[in-house]
Design an enzyme around this catalytic site. Structure first.
Site, PDB file in Angstrom:
ATOM      1  CG  ASP A 232      51.762-105.685 -40.339  1.00 46.08           C
ATOM      2  OD1 ASP A 232      52.091-106.634 -39.599  1.00 46.08           O
ATOM      3  OD2 ASP A 232      51.972-105.673 -41.559  1.00 46.08           O
TER       4      ASP A 232
ATOM      5  CE  LYS B 265      55.030-112.978 -30.583  1.00 46.33           C
ATOM      6  NZ  LYS B 265      54.420-113.772 -31.655  1.00 46.33           N
TER       7      LYS B 265
ATOM      8  CG  ASP C  76      58.465 -99.057 -43.939  1.00 48.57           C
ATOM      9  OD1 ASP C  76      58.856 -99.879 -43.087  1.00 48.57           O
ATOM     10  OD2 ASP C  76      59.111 -98.800 -44.976  1.00 48.57           O
TER      11      ASP C  76
ATOM     12  CB  CYS D  91      56.012-106.838 -37.588  1.00 50.40           C
ATOM     13  SG  CYS D  91      57.298-105.782 -38.291  1.00 50.40           S
ATOM     14  CB  ALA D  92      50.811-105.936 -34.625  1.00 53.62           C
TER      15      ALA D  92
ATOM     16  CB  CYS E  37      58.462-117.825 -35.388  1.00 49.02           C
ATOM     17  SG  CYS E  37      57.870-117.171 -36.954  1.00 49.02           S
TER      18      CYS E  37
ATOM     19  N   PRO F 217      48.859-111.278 -37.425  1.00 50.34           N
ATOM     20  CG  PRO F 217      47.945-113.421 -37.265  1.00 50.34           C
ATOM     21  CD  PRO F 217      49.257-112.704 -37.470  1.00 50.34           C
ATOM     22  N   GLY F 218      47.820-110.602 -34.922  1.00 51.37           N
ATOM     23  CA  GLY F 218      47.370-110.014 -33.675  1.00 51.37           C
ATOM     24  C   GLY F 218      47.407-110.866 -32.433  1.00 51.37           C
TER      25      GLY F 218
END
Length: 459
Positions: free
Chosen positions: A292, A277, A318, A271-272, A387, A274-275
């Site tokens: 993602d 991390k 997925d 689930c990266a 978050c 917009p990048g």
């Protein structure tokens, strides 16, 4: 694109977006008309501010810089202070405004926000609001709107004195739930943190002290620096085009640290997009596979990684069912969530999130966590992060996973020194050894986003 903006959009499955596409052809003559459109999109169509602005991008970009800034300020104030604004409107009416007159209320909200919180001259706030009441359906209510706004102007100080600016601006379900979880004092502190425009945090590849001096900021910890409010468009700052840094809240930079030294390790960032991390891990010389389910979000990730001159494998799939032939050394799962920890940056989420969203997303998180166990090799690490301030999306997910898989995974408590040398970072470590950031932490310095993270070891 900020690190937290991914959760403000991807965290809301089934969100209504397409119905407002027709508004993109409109060309508002002034910022207030655009704000009125944005307000409707957020409150009636449950769109995030990014989505609503995206659907009216041509109109927004056609404005002068000053008008764009006022547009953002006004819609942000409306979202942060909507409870007080509505309370003031209700107090200045002899009877409650009927639900069907929601367009009248929205115009009143624009005027009241300017009168109560933006120091707009009363004549300007009133007249520009009344100008929005066009057509026979709205024009007939101008005398009412004029009377209400002029009364708010006269009694603004008295009205605000009778309000609780922490509780009045929080959705009831959040207030009651967080009081039970964190206590009323902490909940008040969180609510007050949501009312202030946050500073801008950047993660730099190297030389944080030099970049902090160059950009007029301060080093928060590690490679994270903070610029104060009013820093302007990040893309116009030195170093952006050269790929020296990316926008990422300090709290969002912490989960990747829990993996320890990552040089040459094979790591999946799930689930990266917009990048943020992904960039953090790649900059630390890890061999990263960014995963993602959304090809659209991964397009933005690719753009960010290209600008930063980093080497990352990108995969659209997925992650609830993804299988690999060779397990990874470690996995970072930044799960889609309600993003209730990011209201200081995305105050509109407080107006469109419900407990039902938390319940739905927690099911997705459970499936992601379960499948992650098959993606990491024995002895490898898993860091789960959201978050969110909701326990269903944090510690309860971990307790459930540990209970159901005692022979496969164990919690590996974190130590405060892993987060950085600053003493205050110890307050972010829970009794269980997890990471829990709250928006009221470091409040004097501008706060941080709410984050939860847990480190697990594959047995």
């Amino acid at each position: 694109m900020t690190e937290n903006s991914k959760n403000s959009s991807k965290a809301r499955p089934g969100g209504k977006v397409s119905s407002s596409r027709k508004s993109s052809s409109r060309r508002p003559a002034n910022p207030r008309e655009l704000v009125l459109l944005l307000l409707k999109s957020i409150l009636r169509e449950q769109q995030t501010l990014d989505e609503a602005l995206g659907n009216n991008l041509a109109a927004f970009e056609a404005m002068e810089k000053r008008d764009r800034a006022f547009t953002r300020l006004l819609i942000s104030t409306l979202m942060r202070r909507l409870g007080q604004i509505d309370k003031a409107i209700n107090a200045c009416m002899s009877r409650k405004l009927p639900v069907k007159m929601v367009d009248v209320r929205d115009i009143l909200r624009l005027g009241a926000a300017q009168l109560l919180f933006l120091d707009t001259p009363p004549h300007a706030a009133v007249s520009t609001s009344l100008d929005l009441a066009r057509g026979p359906r709205l024009a007939g209510h101008k005398p009412l709107m004029n009377a209400v706004l002029r009364r708010i102007s006269r009694e603004a100080e008295e009205l605000l004195a009778g309000m609780d600016d922490s509780r009045d601006n929080m959705p009831k379900w959040m207030w009651e739930k967080w009081c039970k979880i964190y206590g009323e004092e902490t909940t008040r502190a969180i609510a007050l943190a949501h009312l202030v425009e946050p500073p801008l945090d950047l993660s730099v590849k190297s030389a944080p002290e030099q970049w902090a001096e160059k950009l007029g900021g301060t080093v928060t910890s590690g490679n994270s620096i903070r610029l104060q409010q009013g820093s302007g468009d990040p893309s116009q700052l030195p170093g952006f085009n050269d790929g020296e840094w990316w926008v990422q809240d300090f709290a969002a930079s912490l989960p990747a640290l829990l993996l320890g030294p990552v040089k040459d390790l094979r790591i999946a960032d799930i689930c990266a997009a917009p990048g943020g991390k992904t960039a953090e891990l790649a900059a630390a010389k890890a061999n990263v596979t960014a995963v993602d389910v959304s090809s659209k979000r991964l397009k933005r990730l690719r753009e960010n990684i290209k600008r930063l001159n980093l080497d990352v494998e990108v995969l659209t799939t997925d992650a609830t069912t993804w299988q690999v032939e060779q397990p990874f050394d470690a996995v970072l799962l930044d799960a889609p969530c309600s993003a209730t920890g990011t209201l200081r940056k995305h105050p509109e989420l407080g107006r469109i999130k419900r407990q039902a969203d938390v319940n739905q997303l927690s099911q997705i998180q459970s499936r992601l966590l379960e499948n992650t166990l098959s993606l990491v090799k024995p002895g490898g690490l898993i860091v789960y992060a959201t978050c969110s301030l909701e326990p269903e999306e944090g510690v309860e997910q971990i307790e459930k996973l540990l209970e159901e898989n005692p022979a496969l995974v164990e919690r590996l408590p974190i130590r405060a020194e892993e987060l950085g040398p600053e003493p205050w970072l110890a307050s972010l470590v829970t009794a269980e050894g997890d990471l829990r950031c709250l928006p009221c932490h470091q409040k004097e310095e501008g706060g941080i986003d709410g984050f939860y993270a847990c480190r697990l070891k594959r047995i």
